[in-house]
Design an enzyme around this catalytic site. Structure first.
Site, mmCIF file in Angstrom:
data_model
loop_
_atom_site.group_PDB
_atom_site.id
_atom_site.type_symbol
_atom_site.label_atom_id
_atom_site.label_comp_id
_atom_site.label_asym_id
_atom_site.label_seq_id
_atom_site.Cartn_x
_atom_site.Cartn_y
_atom_site.Cartn_z
ATOM 1 N N GLU A 1 0.843 -1.194 0.000
ATOM 2 C CA GLU A 1 0.000 0.000 0.000
ATOM 3 C C GLU A 1 0.881 1.248 0.000
ATOM 4 O O GLU A 1 0.409 2.354 0.252
ATOM 5 C CB GLU A 1 -0.999 0.001 1.153
ATOM 6 C CG GLU A 1 -0.414 -0.154 2.525
ATOM 7 C CD GLU A 1 -1.484 -0.111 3.605
ATOM 8 O OE1 GLU A 1 -2.254 0.853 3.623
ATOM 9 O OE2 GLU A 1 -1.516 -1.029 4.433
ATOM 10 N N CYS B 1 -3.574 -3.199 4.262
ATOM 11 C CA CYS B 1 -2.707 -4.242 4.851
ATOM 12 C C CYS B 1 -3.188 -5.652 4.535
ATOM 13 O O CYS B 1 -2.502 -6.626 4.863
ATOM 14 C CB CYS B 1 -2.633 -4.061 6.362
ATOM 15 S SG CYS B 1 -2.130 -2.422 6.846
ATOM 16 N N HIS C 1 -3.125 -9.147 12.722
ATOM 17 C CA HIS C 1 -2.469 -8.011 12.049
ATOM 18 C C HIS C 1 -1.956 -7.049 13.123
ATOM 19 O O HIS C 1 -2.676 -6.741 14.089
ATOM 20 C CB HIS C 1 -3.442 -7.306 11.104
ATOM 21 C CG HIS C 1 -2.896 -6.010 10.593
ATOM 22 N ND1 HIS C 1 -1.700 -5.941 9.920
ATOM 23 C CD2 HIS C 1 -3.344 -4.721 10.721
ATOM 24 C CE1 HIS C 1 -1.444 -4.673 9.628
ATOM 25 N NE2 HIS C 1 -2.420 -3.911 10.096
HETATM 26 N N1 CAA Z 1 1.439 5.596 29.915
HETATM 27 C C1 CAA Z 1 0.878 4.446 29.490
HETATM 28 N N2 CAA Z 1 -0.120 4.391 28.550
HETATM 29 C C2 CAA Z 1 -0.537 5.568 28.044
HETATM 30 C C3 CAA Z 1 0.008 6.803 28.446
HETATM 31 C C4 CAA Z 1 1.042 6.790 29.426
HETATM 32 N N3 CAA Z 1 1.622 7.915 29.846
HETATM 33 N N4 CAA Z 1 -0.601 7.773 27.750
HETATM 34 C C5 CAA Z 1 -1.512 7.175 26.943
HETATM 35 N N5 CAA Z 1 -1.465 5.843 27.113
HETATM 36 C C6 CAA Z 1 -2.246 4.817 26.437
HETATM 37 C C7 CAA Z 1 -3.696 5.208 26.226
HETATM 38 O O1 CAA Z 1 -4.486 4.945 27.385
HETATM 39 C C8 CAA Z 1 -4.064 4.308 25.052
HETATM 40 O O2 CAA Z 1 -4.319 3.011 25.517
HETATM 41 P P1 CAA Z 1 -5.790 2.369 25.309
HETATM 42 O O3 CAA Z 1 -6.060 2.378 23.827
HETATM 43 O O4 CAA Z 1 -5.650 1.018 25.879
HETATM 44 O O5 CAA Z 1 -6.733 3.263 26.056
HETATM 45 C C9 CAA Z 1 -2.780 4.254 24.252
HETATM 46 O O6 CAA Z 1 -1.728 4.674 25.136
HETATM 47 C C10 CAA Z 1 -2.788 5.167 23.045
HETATM 48 O O7 CAA Z 1 -3.170 6.437 23.502
HETATM 49 P P2 CAA Z 1 -4.176 7.331 22.645
HETATM 50 O O8 CAA Z 1 -5.347 6.520 22.187
HETATM 51 O O9 CAA Z 1 -4.421 8.583 23.389
HETATM 52 O O10 CAA Z 1 -3.214 7.600 21.407
HETATM 53 P P3 CAA Z 1 -3.371 8.584 20.207
HETATM 54 O O11 CAA Z 1 -4.719 9.180 20.141
HETATM 55 O O12 CAA Z 1 -2.219 9.526 20.277
HETATM 56 O O13 CAA Z 1 -3.192 7.618 18.929
HETATM 57 C C11 CAA Z 1 -3.342 5.725 17.505
HETATM 58 C C12 CAA Z 1 -3.071 6.218 18.937
HETATM 59 C C13 CAA Z 1 -4.824 5.968 17.168
HETATM 60 C C14 CAA Z 1 -3.056 4.244 17.423
HETATM 61 C C15 CAA Z 1 -2.439 6.535 16.526
HETATM 62 O O14 CAA Z 1 -1.092 6.229 16.782
HETATM 63 C C16 CAA Z 1 -2.738 6.239 15.063
HETATM 64 O O15 CAA Z 1 -3.605 6.858 14.465
HETATM 65 N N6 CAA Z 1 -1.990 5.258 14.439
HETATM 66 C C17 CAA Z 1 -2.217 4.883 13.042
HETATM 67 C C18 CAA Z 1 -3.501 4.117 12.824
HETATM 68 C C19 CAA Z 1 -3.433 2.681 13.292
HETATM 69 O O16 CAA Z 1 -2.409 2.103 13.501
HETATM 70 N N7 CAA Z 1 -4.641 2.081 13.452
HETATM 71 C C20 CAA Z 1 -4.738 0.689 13.838
HETATM 72 C C21 CAA Z 1 -5.978 0.039 13.261
HETATM 73 S S1 CAA Z 1 -6.010 0.244 11.485
HETATM 74 C C22 CAA Z 1 -4.973 -0.993 10.915
HETATM 75 O O17 CAA Z 1 -4.676 -1.914 11.620
HETATM 76 C C23 CAA Z 1 -4.416 -0.877 9.536
HETATM 77 C C24 CAA Z 1 -3.020 -0.389 9.628
HETATM 78 O O18 CAA Z 1 -2.067 -1.152 9.686
HETATM 79 C C25 CAA Z 1 -2.819 1.047 9.685
#
Ligand code: CAA
Length: 394
Positions: A81, A113, A235
């Site tokens: 991709e 993916c 995945h």
């Molecule tokens: N200590 C420990 N944990 C902490 C923390 C700290 N100080 N601060 C935050 N966290 C935890 C949060 O509680 C959260 O855990 P939970 O989900 O269990 O609640 C985790 O860390 C992530 O925190 P946020 O949700 O606040 O993170 P974010 O909003 O900054 O973004 C994300 C996280 C959405 C994964 C972002 O990195 C993103 O958009 N990534 C790309 C998209 C992706 O990977 N999606 C996955 C599904 S899609 C897919 O699988 C296809 C693909 O390959 C892309």
């Protein structure tokens, strides 16, 4: 029915690495968010002279070194991709640099993916009809969300090469699979853009929803019970996502606990180091499980959950034949991870910017595998073949 599946499988990644703790510090984020919240330790970063082709050729060379009769490769399927061309298949570069027979068919497949799983199912169907033939699948990606975005810590890159054949030595695919497709906008990359657009939280919810739907479809088609699967690879966009999938999967079948934590941890060890490599991520997890778990999977069944945003998902299973350990590459994979040179955050940002706008540099500048990406000249990508790793693989 003649057994068909994965005969040989190996992965490669870029020659540079960024520690997520350094990234967290630079971004003013508590590093436990990346380490514990996302389950990451490091991400591979390509130099400006590495791309999906250079990583794919390295993995492909290592896999091909285990194929006794290269002329039996009749199909090259390239799943990605992070495509480099809107028309020409990236697989043709692989075909050329691996010196494969001109009698091959070569195509590129795209569905986020999920592309590598689509390639695998297609190859298995073809080889069931023509058991004397083999297919080479390359799944290769560079995950890019942009600097200082929420997706940034979940970047990475890598490629897997799979040889699909009759009487496979690594995994015999079973026929039943559960599938799920739905038009959603959780993650996409419009034409002309190098970085993905993502609705992050929605993408994680959609992933888990797709797991539930594809598992239910798998069950409705007579798929085996949860208890008959020794371990499932999910995945892995980031390791915590796969851990959540494992918990959700257990809940779906009314269990308190997910699978053996030691197996799940083994299945994620390589992914924690490499980061997201999109199409390759599920298969890197399978290699991690088979090479890192202190468990004999002979004659056991493994489950697989493949998710491609947008979205298409599939749950399927396979049986691991006895003697599978003989075709693994644990030393080569350890070397692939250990050889990477650490980057500072400013250097990573420089590499990132240069990779988005590649210029032509006629000589190799950085440590690399067998192939160097020299850049773009006259709207054509230019490469230089450095050396062969085929001998090292045996
Ligand atoms: N200590 C420990 N944990 C902490 C923390 C700290 N100080 N601060 C935050 N966290 C935890 C949060 O509680 C959260 O855990 P939970 O989900 O269990 O609640 C985790 O860390 C992530 O925190 P946020 O949700 O606040 O993170 P974010 O909003 O900054 O973004 C994300 C996280 C959405 C994964 C972002 O990195 C993103 O958009 N990534 C790309 C998209 C992706 O990977 N999606 C996955 C599904 S899609 C897919 O699988 C296809 C693909 O390959 C892309």
């Amino acid at each position: 029915m003649i057994p068909v599946g994965i005969d040989v499988m190996t992965f490669s990644t870029a020659h540079f690495v960024l520690d997520v703790e350094d990234l967290a510090t630079a971004r003013g984020v508590d590093f436990q968010k990346y380490r514990t919240g996302l389950g990451l330790e490091a991400m591979s970063v390509p130099s400006p002279q590495e791309d999906i082709i250079t990583m794919g050729v390295e993995a492909g060379q290592r896999a091909m070194a285990r194929v006794a009769d290269p002329a039996s490769i009749r199909f090259v399927l390239f799943a990605t991709e992070s495509s480099i061309d809107q028309s020409k298949s990236a697989g043709i570069y692989i075909h050329h640099f691996l010196g494969l027979p001109s009698s091959c068919r070569v195509i590129e497949l795209k569905q986020a993916c999920y592309g590598a799983t689509a390639a695998l199912q297609l190859a298995v169907a073809i080889i069931r009809q023509n058991p004397q033939e083999r297919a080479l699948i390359i799944a290769s990606d560079v995950a890019r969300y942009g600097l200082r975005t929420k997706g940034e810590p979940t970047q990475g890159c890598g490629a897997v090469a799979l040889i699909v054949s009759a009487h496979p030595r690594l995994l015999q695919l079973e026929e039943t699979s559960g599938t799920y497709t739905r038009h959603i906008m959780d993650f996409w990359r419009p034409n002309g853009q190098d970085e993905a657009c993502v609705d992050g939280r929605y993408s994680t919810i959609s992933y888990l929803d797709a797991l539930e739907k594809s598992w239910k479809d798998f069950q409705s088609r007579g798929g085996v019970a949860f208890e008959e699967i020794a371990c499932t690879c999910y995945h892995t966009p980031f390791p915590r996502m796969a851990e959540k999938a494992s918990t959700r999967h257990a809940k779906l079948v009314g269990r308190e606990k997910s699978l053996d934590p030691a197996l799940l941890s083994a299945a994620l060890r390589y992914n924690r180091q490499v980061g997201n490599c999109y199409t390759a991520a599920l298969y890197v997890s399978l290699l991690s499980l088979l090479e890192q778990a202190s468990h004999d999977f002979s004659d056991q069944r493994l489950g697989f959950f493949s998710y491609g945003s947008g979205c298409v998902a599939e749950f399927f299973t396979g049986i691991v034949p006895p003697g599978y350990q003989e075709v693994l590459f644990p030393e080569a994979h350890a070397h692939t991870l250990e050889r990477r040179l650490p980057l500072t955050v400013p250097r990573y940002e420089e590499f990132y910017a240069q990779s988005l706008h590649p210029t032509f540099v006629p000589t190799p500048h950085y440590p690399m595998g067998p192939l160097c990406f020299l850049g773009i000249r006259d709207q054509q990508r230019h490469y230089s073949l450095m050396s062969s790793i085929a001998q090292k693989a045996s």
